[in-house]
Structures are given as C-alpha cells and as structure tokens.
Design a protein around this motif. Structure first.
Motif, PDB file in Angstrom:
ATOM      1  N   ASP A  79       0.844  -1.198   0.000  1.00  0.00           N
ATOM      2  CA  ASP A  79       0.000   0.000   0.000  1.00  0.00           C
ATOM      3  C   ASP A  79       0.877   1.245   0.000  1.00  0.00           C
ATOM      4  OD1 ASP A  79      -2.413  -1.420   0.129  1.00  0.00           O
ATOM      5  OD2 ASP A  79      -2.373  -1.461   2.324  1.00  0.00           O
ATOM      6  N   THR A  80       0.456   2.264  -0.731  1.00  0.00           N
ATOM      7  CA  THR A  80       1.165   3.535  -0.725  1.00  0.00           C
ATOM      8  C   THR A  80       0.537   4.432   0.328  1.00  0.00           C
ATOM      9  OG1 THR A  80       1.699   3.313  -3.066  1.00  0.00           O
ATOM     10  CG2 THR A  80       1.899   5.518  -2.117  1.00  0.00           C
ATOM     11  N   GLU A  81       1.384   4.974   1.207  1.00  0.00           N
ATOM     12  CA  GLU A  81       0.939   5.852   2.282  1.00  0.00           C
ATOM     13  C   GLU A  81       1.595   7.217   2.136  1.00  0.00           C
ATOM     14  OE1 GLU A  81       1.095   4.449   6.310  1.00  0.00           O
ATOM     15  OE2 GLU A  81       0.569   2.396   5.731  1.00  0.00           O
ATOM     16  N   VAL A  82       0.981   8.216   2.745  1.00  0.00           N
ATOM     17  CA  VAL A  82       1.573   9.548   2.805  1.00  0.00           C
ATOM     18  C   VAL A  82       1.866   9.890   4.262  1.00  0.00           C
ATOM     19  CG1 VAL A  82       0.473  10.402   0.706  1.00  0.00           C
ATOM     20  CG2 VAL A  82      -0.654  10.750   2.894  1.00  0.00           C
ATOM     21  N   THR A  83       2.822  10.767   4.428  1.00  0.00           N
ATOM     22  CA  THR A  83       3.218  11.231   5.747  1.00  0.00           C
ATOM     23  C   THR A  83       3.782  12.631   5.611  1.00  0.00           C
ATOM     24  OG1 THR A  83       4.499  10.663   7.710  1.00  0.00           O
ATOM     25  CG2 THR A  83       5.539  10.239   5.576  1.00  0.00           C
ATOM     26  N   TYR A  84       3.745  13.395   6.668  1.00  0.00           N
ATOM     27  CA  TYR A  84       4.335  14.734   6.638  1.00  0.00           C
ATOM     28  C   TYR A  84       4.781  15.110   8.034  1.00  0.00           C
ATOM     29  CZ  TYR A  84      -0.624  15.447   7.601  1.00  0.00           C
ATOM     30  OH  TYR A  84      -1.896  15.338   8.101  1.00  0.00           O
ATOM     31  N   TRP A  85       5.688  16.070   8.074  1.00  0.00           N
ATOM     32  CA  TRP A  85       6.175  16.608   9.343  1.00  0.00           C
ATOM     33  C   TRP A  85       6.389  18.093   9.106  1.00  0.00           C
ATOM     34  CZ3 TRP A  85       7.622  13.541  13.709  1.00  0.00           C
ATOM     35  CH2 TRP A  85       8.069  14.299  14.805  1.00  0.00           C
ATOM     36  N   ILE A  86       5.637  18.908   9.796  1.00  0.00           N
ATOM     37  CA  ILE A  86       5.748  20.355   9.660  1.00  0.00           C
ATOM     38  C   ILE A  86       6.330  20.918  10.948  1.00  0.00           C
ATOM     39  CG2 ILE A  86       4.491  22.515   9.254  1.00  0.00           C
ATOM     40  CD1 ILE A  86       4.535  20.538   6.830  1.00  0.00           C
ATOM     41  N   ASP A  87       7.362  21.740  10.793  1.00  0.00           N
ATOM     42  CA  ASP A  87       7.995  22.375  11.946  1.00  0.00           C
ATOM     43  C   ASP A  87       6.943  23.114  12.769  1.00  0.00           C
ATOM     44  OD1 ASP A  87       9.392  25.075  13.024  1.00  0.00           O
ATOM     45  OD2 ASP A  87      10.823  23.405  13.060  1.00  0.00           O
ATOM     46  N   ARG A  88       7.041  22.979  14.070  1.00  0.00           N
ATOM     47  CA  ARG A  88       6.037  23.561  14.963  1.00  0.00           C
ATOM     48  C   ARG A  88       5.884  25.068  14.760  1.00  0.00           C
ATOM     49  NH1 ARG A  88       6.243  24.437  20.832  1.00  0.00           N
ATOM     50  NH2 ARG A  88       8.254  23.387  20.810  1.00  0.00           N
ATOM     51  N   SER A  89       6.937  25.758  14.373  1.00  0.00           N
ATOM     52  CA  SER A  89       6.833  27.209  14.164  1.00  0.00           C
ATOM     53  C   SER A  89       5.902  27.564  13.003  1.00  0.00           C
ATOM     54  CB  SER A  89       8.218  27.822  13.930  1.00  0.00           C
ATOM     55  OG  SER A  89       8.762  27.389  12.691  1.00  0.00           O
ATOM     56  N   PHE A  90       5.541  26.570  12.183  1.00  0.00           N
ATOM     57  CA  PHE A  90       4.644  26.796  11.047  1.00  0.00           C
ATOM     58  C   PHE A  90       3.239  26.252  11.282  1.00  0.00           C
ATOM     59  CE2 PHE A  90       8.809  27.106   9.051  1.00  0.00           C
ATOM     60  CZ  PHE A  90       8.643  28.200   8.215  1.00  0.00           C
ATOM     61  N   TRP A  91       2.982  25.649  12.446  1.00  0.00           N
ATOM     62  CA  TRP A  91       1.656  25.103  12.706  1.00  0.00           C
ATOM     63  C   TRP A  91       0.609  26.212  12.682  1.00  0.00           C
ATOM     64  CZ3 TRP A  91       2.259  21.305  17.446  1.00  0.00           C
ATOM     65  CH2 TRP A  91       3.061  20.218  17.066  1.00  0.00           C
ATOM     66  N   GLY A  92      -0.596  25.837  12.298  1.00  0.00           N
ATOM     67  CA  GLY A  92      -1.714  26.763  12.313  1.00  0.00           C
ATOM     68  C   GLY A  92      -1.756  27.718  11.134  1.00  0.00           C
ATOM     69  N   GLN A  93      -0.931  27.475  10.113  1.00  0.00           N
ATOM     70  CA  GLN A  93      -0.879  28.372   8.955  1.00  0.00           C
ATOM     71  C   GLN A  93      -1.358  27.705   7.666  1.00  0.00           C
ATOM     72  OE1 GLN A  93       2.972  30.423   8.729  1.00  0.00           O
ATOM     73  NE2 GLN A  93       3.293  29.909  10.879  1.00  0.00           N
ATOM     74  N   SER A 106       1.171  15.131  -7.619  1.00  0.00           N
ATOM     75  CA  SER A 106       2.258  14.391  -8.262  1.00  0.00           C
ATOM     76  C   SER A 106       2.261  12.898  -7.950  1.00  0.00           C
ATOM     77  CB  SER A 106       3.613  14.994  -7.863  1.00  0.00           C
ATOM     78  OG  SER A 106       3.835  14.860  -6.483  1.00  0.00           O
ATOM     79  N   VAL A 107       1.570  12.478  -6.912  1.00  0.00           N
ATOM     80  CA  VAL A 107       1.464  11.055  -6.580  1.00  0.00           C
ATOM     81  C   VAL A 107       0.078  10.599  -7.019  1.00  0.00           C
ATOM     82  CG1 VAL A 107       1.447   9.348  -4.710  1.00  0.00           C
ATOM     83  CG2 VAL A 107       3.077  11.240  -4.648  1.00  0.00           C
ATOM     84  N   HIS A 108       0.049   9.803  -8.079  1.00  0.00           N
ATOM     85  CA  HIS A 108      -1.233   9.449  -8.691  1.00  0.00           C
ATOM     86  C   HIS A 108      -1.748   8.078  -8.277  1.00  0.00           C
ATOM     87  CE1 HIS A 108      -0.899  13.049 -11.085  1.00  0.00           C
ATOM     88  NE2 HIS A 108       0.351  12.712 -11.347  1.00  0.00           N
ATOM     89  N   VAL A 109      -1.008   7.371  -7.433  1.00  0.00           N
ATOM     90  CA  VAL A 109      -1.430   6.045  -6.967  1.00  0.00           C
ATOM     91  C   VAL A 109      -2.713   6.190  -6.145  1.00  0.00           C
ATOM     92  CG1 VAL A 109      -0.799   4.097  -5.481  1.00  0.00           C
ATOM     93  CG2 VAL A 109       0.947   5.210  -6.887  1.00  0.00           C
ATOM     94  N   ARG A 110      -3.672   5.357  -6.425  1.00  0.00           N
ATOM     95  CA  ARG A 110      -4.885   5.283  -5.631  1.00  0.00           C
ATOM     96  C   ARG A 110      -5.249   3.813  -5.517  1.00  0.00           C
ATOM     97  NH1 ARG A 110      -3.214   9.741  -5.438  1.00  0.00           N
ATOM     98  NH2 ARG A 110      -4.356  11.699  -5.612  1.00  0.00           N
ATOM     99  N   LEU A 156      -7.641   7.384   0.579  1.00  0.00           N
ATOM    100  CA  LEU A 156      -8.044   8.320  -0.477  1.00  0.00           C
ATOM    101  C   LEU A 156      -8.190   7.532  -1.764  1.00  0.00           C
ATOM    102  CD1 LEU A 156      -8.446  11.305  -1.460  1.00  0.00           C
ATOM    103  CD2 LEU A 156      -6.007  11.241  -2.065  1.00  0.00           C
ATOM    104  N   ASP A 157      -9.404   7.539  -2.313  1.00  0.00           N
ATOM    105  CA  ASP A 157      -9.636   6.833  -3.569  1.00  0.00           C
ATOM    106  C   ASP A 157      -9.469   7.747  -4.774  1.00  0.00           C
ATOM    107  OD1 ASP A 157     -10.161   4.183  -2.627  1.00  0.00           O
ATOM    108  OD2 ASP A 157     -12.024   4.968  -1.792  1.00  0.00           O
TER     109      ASP A 157
END
Length: 175
Positions: A79-93, A106-110, A156-157
């Motif tokens: 299975d293809t999964e997504v993940t992210y990590w955003i620096d806390r100083s940018f949260w809420g934006q 850009s990732v078209h796998v579904r 996500l389908d």
C-alpha cells in the motif's frame, strides 16, 4: 499569503529536518516516530535509505523559500501511504494542507493511505479535507509516547477538490 512549495530534499536540509523531528511537542503529537529522535546516525541512515528508494517520494516543504518540513509517499506491505512533518513554528498556517495538495498532484497512486494518532485532530482534519476517509483504527506502539495508542487509518480513492488556502493546521506525522 505565503507560497508553499515542494522540492527534493537536499543534503543541506538534513540538520534542520533532524532538529524538527526531535522537538518534544512535535514528537508527542506525531506519536509514531523514530525509536530515539536524538539518534543522529539512525536519522542519517534512514534519510539516505528513503532518498534513494524507488518506492519513496520525499520532498522538502518550503514556505517562501524557507524549509518548513517534509512530506513523503512510501510503500508498505503493498500500500502507498503519505506522511508529513511540519515544523512547529509553522503550525496553524495551513502549510500541511497546501503541501499535501501539492503532493497529491504528483502522486497518482490510488488508493492512497495515511495514518495518524487518533487524538491528533489537526492532522486528521488535514487528511479529511484532502479527501481521505477513515477506514479503521488500530492499536499500535507509539515511540513518541512510549506506549500503545489508537491510530486512525485513512484512505483516499480519488483527489478531493481542495484549495491551498483550506484551513490552518498544526499537524505532524513521521515516517
């Protein structure tokens, strides 16, 4: 509004990404993190592996040219999964929402999957706004909390019709 962009992770990004991924509040929220966020050799080995793997798309997230985090898609158990990590100083934006929208272009796998700690409401909101739907939960060991917790599994389908200005977020996940 700030310009969010994705680009390949560069060697010069590694120090900042390492620091972002060891922020205690971010680690607690993400929950599913490296066993020891302070282990730089393990981080470097992991980054070297994922940056060269054909099954992984890893991108630096920038805001007005400044590094704000990372986002990736990867294959696990077929299975293809997504993940992210955003620096806390940018949260809420709204940075994670915009970065995820860009990655989905850009990732078209579904189907595409994502996982988040079930109490990470902001990350779950980002994923749902992008069109991910909850398909289940699991109890898994979370290094960031040193205990088993519930995680929400999403799928996500097809792409959602979202705009980069969708709701702000204060989310993080790791890979």
């Amino acid at each position: 509004m700030a310009e969010v962009a994705l680009r390949p992770v560069d060697d010069s990004d590694l120090d900042a990404l390492f620091e972002q991924m060891r922020d205690p509040e971010s680690v607690r929220m993400a929950a599913f993190t490296a066993e020891n966020p302070d282990d730089r050799p393990a981080f470097d080995a992991h980054m070297a592996k994922i940056r060269t793997s054909p099954d992984v798309t890893t991108r630096a997230v920038t805001v007005d040219g400044r590094l704000a985090g990372s986002i990736a898609s990867f294959v696990v158990d077929g299975d293809t999964e997504v993940t992210y990590w955003i620096d806390r100083s940018f949260w809420g934006q709204g940075i994670a929402s915009q970065a995820l929208a860009l990655l989905l272009e850009s990732v078209h796998v579904r189907p595409l999957f994502a996982r988040a700690a079930s109490d990470n409401a902001r990350s779950l909101k980002v994923l749902r706004r992008a069109g991910f739907a909850t398909v289940g939960t699991a109890i898994s060991f979370a290094n960031g909390r040193n205990k088993e917790i519930e995680e929400t599994i999403l799928r996500l389908d097809k792409p959602a019709k979202t705009t980069p200005s969708d709701a702000p977020s204060g989310e993080s996940q790791t890979y």
